[in-house]
Design a protein around this motif. Sequence first.
Motif, PDB file in Angstrom:
ATOM      1  N   ALA A 171       0.829  -1.207   0.000  1.00  0.00           N
ATOM      2  CA  ALA A 171       0.000   0.000   0.000  1.00  0.00           C
ATOM      3  C   ALA A 171       0.863   1.256   0.000  1.00  0.00           C
ATOM      4  CB  ALA A 171      -0.933  -0.011   1.203  1.00  0.00           C
ATOM      5  N   ASN A 172       1.887   1.267   0.835  1.00  0.00           N
ATOM      6  CA  ASN A 172       2.775   2.432   0.893  1.00  0.00           C
ATOM      7  C   ASN A 172       3.543   2.615  -0.419  1.00  0.00           C
ATOM      8  OD1 ASN A 172       2.265   3.486   3.518  1.00  0.00           O
ATOM      9  ND2 ASN A 172       3.405   1.783   4.425  1.00  0.00           N
ATOM     10  N   ARG A 173       3.875   1.518  -1.068  1.00  0.00           N
ATOM     11  CA  ARG A 173       4.505   1.610  -2.385  1.00  0.00           C
ATOM     12  C   ARG A 173       3.538   2.206  -3.398  1.00  0.00           C
ATOM     13  NH1 ARG A 173       4.578  -3.769  -5.574  1.00  0.00           N
ATOM     14  NH2 ARG A 173       2.397  -3.043  -5.626  1.00  0.00           N
ATOM     15  N   ASP A 174       2.305   1.719  -3.397  1.00  0.00           N
ATOM     16  CA  ASP A 174       1.313   2.216  -4.348  1.00  0.00           C
ATOM     17  C   ASP A 174       1.051   3.711  -4.162  1.00  0.00           C
ATOM     18  OD1 ASP A 174       1.128  -0.376  -5.183  1.00  0.00           O
ATOM     19  OD2 ASP A 174      -0.842  -0.757  -4.294  1.00  0.00           O
ATOM     20  N   LEU A 175       1.140   4.177  -2.925  1.00  0.00           N
ATOM     21  CA  LEU A 175       0.849   5.572  -2.619  1.00  0.00           C
ATOM     22  C   LEU A 175       2.089   6.461  -2.722  1.00  0.00           C
ATOM     23  CD1 LEU A 175      -1.485   4.910   0.444  1.00  0.00           C
ATOM     24  CD2 LEU A 175      -2.187   5.624  -1.851  1.00  0.00           C
ATOM     25  N   GLY A 176       3.214   5.876  -3.163  1.00  0.00           N
ATOM     26  CA  GLY A 176       4.433   6.640  -3.328  1.00  0.00           C
ATOM     27  C   GLY A 176       5.127   6.991  -2.030  1.00  0.00           C
ATOM     28  N   LEU A 177       4.826   6.253  -0.968  1.00  0.00           N
ATOM     29  CA  LEU A 177       5.384   6.550   0.348  1.00  0.00           C
ATOM     30  C   LEU A 177       6.561   5.645   0.711  1.00  0.00           C
ATOM     31  CD1 LEU A 177       1.979   6.914   2.231  1.00  0.00           C
ATOM     32  CD2 LEU A 177       3.410   8.746   1.296  1.00  0.00           C
ATOM     33  N   LEU A 178       6.838   4.617  -0.069  1.00  0.00           N
ATOM     34  CA  LEU A 178       7.910   3.675   0.228  1.00  0.00           C
ATOM     35  C   LEU A 178       8.624   3.335  -1.067  1.00  0.00           C
ATOM     36  CD1 LEU A 178       9.272   1.911   2.427  1.00  0.00           C
ATOM     37  CD2 LEU A 178       7.604   0.118   1.898  1.00  0.00           C
ATOM     38  N   ASP A 179       9.952   3.406  -1.024  1.00  0.00           N
ATOM     39  CA  ASP A 179      10.771   3.078  -2.185  1.00  0.00           C
ATOM     40  C   ASP A 179      10.395   1.693  -2.705  1.00  0.00           C
ATOM     41  OD1 ASP A 179      13.423   3.549  -3.781  1.00  0.00           O
ATOM     42  OD2 ASP A 179      13.548   1.516  -2.960  1.00  0.00           O
ATOM     43  N   PRO A 180      10.157   1.551  -4.011  1.00  0.00           N
ATOM     44  CA  PRO A 180       9.737   0.257  -4.560  1.00  0.00           C
ATOM     45  C   PRO A 180      10.694  -0.884  -4.254  1.00  0.00           C
ATOM     46  CG  PRO A 180       9.380   1.983  -6.162  1.00  0.00           C
ATOM     47  CD  PRO A 180      10.145   2.617  -5.042  1.00  0.00           C
ATOM     48  N   ASP A 181      12.005  -0.632  -4.248  1.00  0.00           N
ATOM     49  CA  ASP A 181      12.953  -1.700  -3.941  1.00  0.00           C
ATOM     50  C   ASP A 181      12.796  -2.169  -2.500  1.00  0.00           C
ATOM     51  OD1 ASP A 181      13.981  -1.632  -6.488  1.00  0.00           O
ATOM     52  OD2 ASP A 181      15.643  -0.288  -5.968  1.00  0.00           O
ATOM     53  N   LYS A 182      12.619  -1.217  -1.590  1.00  0.00           N
ATOM     54  CA  LYS A 182      12.387  -1.589  -0.197  1.00  0.00           C
ATOM     55  C   LYS A 182      11.069  -2.368  -0.058  1.00  0.00           C
ATOM     56  CE  LYS A 182      14.833   2.229   2.113  1.00  0.00           C
ATOM     57  NZ  LYS A 182      14.691   3.356   3.069  1.00  0.00           N
ATOM     58  N   THR A 231      -6.476   0.986   0.688  1.00  0.00           N
ATOM     59  CA  THR A 231      -5.486   0.326  -0.167  1.00  0.00           C
ATOM     60  C   THR A 231      -4.875  -0.881   0.543  1.00  0.00           C
ATOM     61  OG1 THR A 231      -4.962   2.475  -1.156  1.00  0.00           O
ATOM     62  CG2 THR A 231      -3.406   0.679  -1.541  1.00  0.00           C
ATOM     63  N   ALA A 232      -4.511  -0.700   1.811  1.00  0.00           N
ATOM     64  CA  ALA A 232      -3.925  -1.799   2.573  1.00  0.00           C
ATOM     65  C   ALA A 232      -4.924  -2.934   2.767  1.00  0.00           C
ATOM     66  CB  ALA A 232      -3.432  -1.290   3.927  1.00  0.00           C
ATOM     67  N   CYS A 233      -6.188  -2.589   3.019  1.00  0.00           N
ATOM     68  CA  CYS A 233      -7.222  -3.613   3.209  1.00  0.00           C
ATOM     69  C   CYS A 233      -7.417  -4.422   1.930  1.00  0.00           C
ATOM     70  CB  CYS A 233      -8.529  -2.963   3.645  1.00  0.00           C
ATOM     71  SG  CYS A 233      -9.850  -4.138   4.004  1.00  0.00           S
ATOM     72  N   ALA A 234      -7.384  -3.759   0.798  1.00  0.00           N
ATOM     73  CA  ALA A 234      -7.530  -4.471  -0.476  1.00  0.00           C
ATOM     74  C   ALA A 234      -6.390  -5.443  -0.700  1.00  0.00           C
ATOM     75  CB  ALA A 234      -7.597  -3.466  -1.626  1.00  0.00           C
ATOM     76  N   HIS A 235      -5.161  -5.005  -0.433  1.00  0.00           N
ATOM     77  CA  HIS A 235      -4.015  -5.906  -0.555  1.00  0.00           C
ATOM     78  C   HIS A 235      -4.126  -7.067   0.436  1.00  0.00           C
ATOM     79  CE1 HIS A 235      -1.463  -4.056  -3.552  1.00  0.00           C
ATOM     80  NE2 HIS A 235      -1.583  -2.860  -2.980  1.00  0.00           N
ATOM     81  N   LEU A 236      -4.556  -6.754   1.651  1.00  0.00           N
ATOM     82  CA  LEU A 236      -4.650  -7.790   2.688  1.00  0.00           C
ATOM     83  C   LEU A 236      -5.710  -8.831   2.332  1.00  0.00           C
ATOM     84  CD1 LEU A 236      -3.388  -8.565   5.363  1.00  0.00           C
ATOM     85  CD2 LEU A 236      -5.056  -7.107   6.531  1.00  0.00           C
ATOM     86  N   GLY A 237      -6.819  -8.366   1.776  1.00  0.00           N
ATOM     87  CA  GLY A 237      -7.846  -9.308   1.343  1.00  0.00           C
ATOM     88  C   GLY A 237      -7.350 -10.226   0.244  1.00  0.00           C
ATOM     89  N   ALA A 238      -6.565  -9.659  -0.679  1.00  0.00           N
ATOM     90  CA  ALA A 238      -6.019 -10.472  -1.773  1.00  0.00           C
ATOM     91  C   ALA A 238      -5.010 -11.487  -1.263  1.00  0.00           C
ATOM     92  CB  ALA A 238      -5.379  -9.561  -2.815  1.00  0.00           C
ATOM     93  N   LEU A 239      -4.203 -11.093  -0.276  1.00  0.00           N
ATOM     94  CA  LEU A 239      -3.177 -11.997   0.259  1.00  0.00           C
ATOM     95  C   LEU A 239      -3.781 -13.139   1.072  1.00  0.00           C
ATOM     96  CD1 LEU A 239      -0.546  -9.348   1.448  1.00  0.00           C
ATOM     97  CD2 LEU A 239      -0.278 -10.954  -0.453  1.00  0.00           C
ATOM     98  N   THR A 240      -4.838 -12.847   1.818  1.00  0.00           N
ATOM     99  CA  THR A 240      -5.406 -13.842   2.738  1.00  0.00           C
ATOM    100  C   THR A 240      -6.575 -14.608   2.154  1.00  0.00           C
ATOM    101  OG1 THR A 240      -6.915 -12.187   3.685  1.00  0.00           O
ATOM    102  CG2 THR A 240      -4.736 -12.432   4.718  1.00  0.00           C
ATOM    103  N   GLY A 241      -7.217 -14.054   1.125  1.00  0.00           N
ATOM    104  CA  GLY A 241      -8.428 -14.670   0.603  1.00  0.00           C
ATOM    105  C   GLY A 241      -9.633 -14.476   1.509  1.00  0.00           C
ATOM    106  N   LEU A 258     -17.961 -11.686  11.853  1.00  0.00           N
ATOM    107  CA  LEU A 258     -17.780 -10.486  12.672  1.00  0.00           C
ATOM    108  C   LEU A 258     -16.318 -10.071  12.781  1.00  0.00           C
ATOM    109  CD1 LEU A 258     -20.283 -11.119  15.611  1.00  0.00           C
ATOM    110  CD2 LEU A 258     -20.598  -9.684  13.593  1.00  0.00           C
ATOM    111  N   ILE A 259     -15.394 -11.029  12.661  1.00  0.00           N
ATOM    112  CA  ILE A 259     -13.980 -10.666  12.770  1.00  0.00           C
ATOM    113  C   ILE A 259     -13.379 -10.364  11.398  1.00  0.00           C
ATOM    114  CG2 ILE A 259     -13.563 -11.858  14.953  1.00  0.00           C
ATOM    115  CD1 ILE A 259     -12.348 -14.166  13.378  1.00  0.00           C
ATOM    116  N   SER A 260     -14.228 -10.141  10.417  1.00  0.00           N
ATOM    117  CA  SER A 260     -13.751  -9.716   9.101  1.00  0.00           C
ATOM    118  C   SER A 260     -13.611  -8.194   9.022  1.00  0.00           C
ATOM    119  CB  SER A 260     -14.715 -10.199   8.003  1.00  0.00           C
ATOM    120  OG  SER A 260     -14.735 -11.608   7.935  1.00  0.00           O
ATOM    121  N   GLU A 261     -14.121  -7.493  10.016  1.00  0.00           N
ATOM    122  CA  GLU A 261     -13.990  -6.038  10.067  1.00  0.00           C
ATOM    123  C   GLU A 261     -12.689  -5.687  10.790  1.00  0.00           C
ATOM    124  OE1 GLU A 261     -17.359  -3.044  11.037  1.00  0.00           O
ATOM    125  OE2 GLU A 261     -16.181  -3.204  12.874  1.00  0.00           O
ATOM    126  N   ILE A 262     -11.831  -4.919  10.138  1.00  0.00           N
ATOM    127  CA  ILE A 262     -10.516  -4.610  10.701  1.00  0.00           C
ATOM    128  C   ILE A 262     -10.337  -3.098  10.866  1.00  0.00           C
ATOM    129  CG2 ILE A 262      -9.454  -6.697   9.774  1.00  0.00           C
ATOM    130  CD1 ILE A 262      -8.254  -4.962   7.528  1.00  0.00           C
TER     131      ILE A 262
END
Length: 466
Positions: free
Chosen positions: A59-70, A245-255, A221-225
């Motif tokens: 998410a931080n990479r997508d938002l330009g907040l974290l260097d892509p290599d990192k 953005t982070a929630c979308a990535h997390l949903g994709a990673l965990t299913g 009920l524990i699907s709300e974060i």
Amino acid sequence: MQTRSEHDLLGDRAVPADAYYGVHTLRALENFPVTGTPISAYPELVAALACVKQAAALANRDLGLLDPDKADAIATACEEIRAGRLHDQFVVDVIQGGAGTSTNMNANEVVANRALELLGHAKGEYRLLHPLEDVNAGQSTNDVYPTAVKIALHFAARALLDTMAHLRDTFAAKAEEFTDVLKMGRTQLQDAVPMTLGQEFTAFAVMLEEDRGRLAEACALISEINLGGTAIGTGLNAHPAYAGTACAHLGALTGLPLVVAGDLVEATQDAGAFVQLSGVLKRIAVKLSKTCNDLRLLSSGPRTGLGEINLPAVQAGSSIMPGKVNPVIPEAVNQIAFEVIGNDLTVTFAAEAGQLQLNAFEPIIAHSLLKSLTHLRAGCAILAERCVVGITANRDHLAELVGRSIGLVTALNPHIGYENATAVAQEALTTGMPVRELVLRRGLLSETALDELLRPDNLARPHASA
């Protein structure tokens, strides 16, 4: 032992050179020698932490907040952890002060040091990739830890749901095997009316399926974060688009069907979903224990108990009584149930003890719930494979008990009348004679009519002749 020097707000400390954890984890090891159980005892929690850190980096990479290599190095390190690597580096005790801060720090340091290696650097070279400034960017323990715990609970609950389904199917198979075995039902441990052993085992299967449904509801009920809420739910130091953005990535990673809470301030302090899940686990434990009580009672004997069924012999039962075999598998499951009931009380107190914008006691909530889920899963597995699958019925003994029971009088009551039925019951109790013989002797029914009425499919279910 070779060491490297690391620094935190309290000063410098020597950390083992080959350790992927760092100074914050080292201090937690010293501060919380409580249970001797590290968080790695729950691989679901370690994997969930890696999922959160990976989603945050992406998410931080997508938002330009974290260097892509990192970001890529962090993501790769997290992928390795999710695959089972470096779990031995998650060493802090499951019970800890700080609302899970030690767990979050442990994850940050392990991910950072592995990411540094992937970038070609040495562990501890945090000027190049920092555990807090990079791995923990846009995050707080207060949104990372509860989010990871909920994901871990989802993972563990899925495994329990699968094992409960297997136990349900095992009981259902036995119910089919015993569908023609007539026996006496009991209420208050006294003879009631006839039923089939198949009906008794069907009830066990149905109870399990009902509880699987309640567990699935609790998981919703524990699907709300609250990821993105940072310290208290206001989202301080996080990008406005970070939570979604982070929630979308997390949903994709965990299913998992994860959603961001509508009010992050409320979600950061509220432990209600944990209480709900714990209550369902207690319900499962109570009913599973009741089932095990029934199995132990029905198999009691072999000479002086009910002796209606036989549990498979899995080990010698006594160091002094030769030939004794005990119902050890149901007994073990009973004890798991007692533990889960106690864990529910712990979760209740911990949830109630939260103050203002944070519940500081989520580590004991996580420990209690993960223990309950893990142990219930093990209990269902051993009950199915080491006990239920090998149960046999003492068919002749069951038939004899039905024939001797005055409970048969209840089934005959609509056909011979209440007064006659009462007289037959009293004489049966006084003389010990079978009900069938007394009814024939008194000429209340013909033998053909009696045979028809006493067929299993008439005795154990509603029928038109009633």
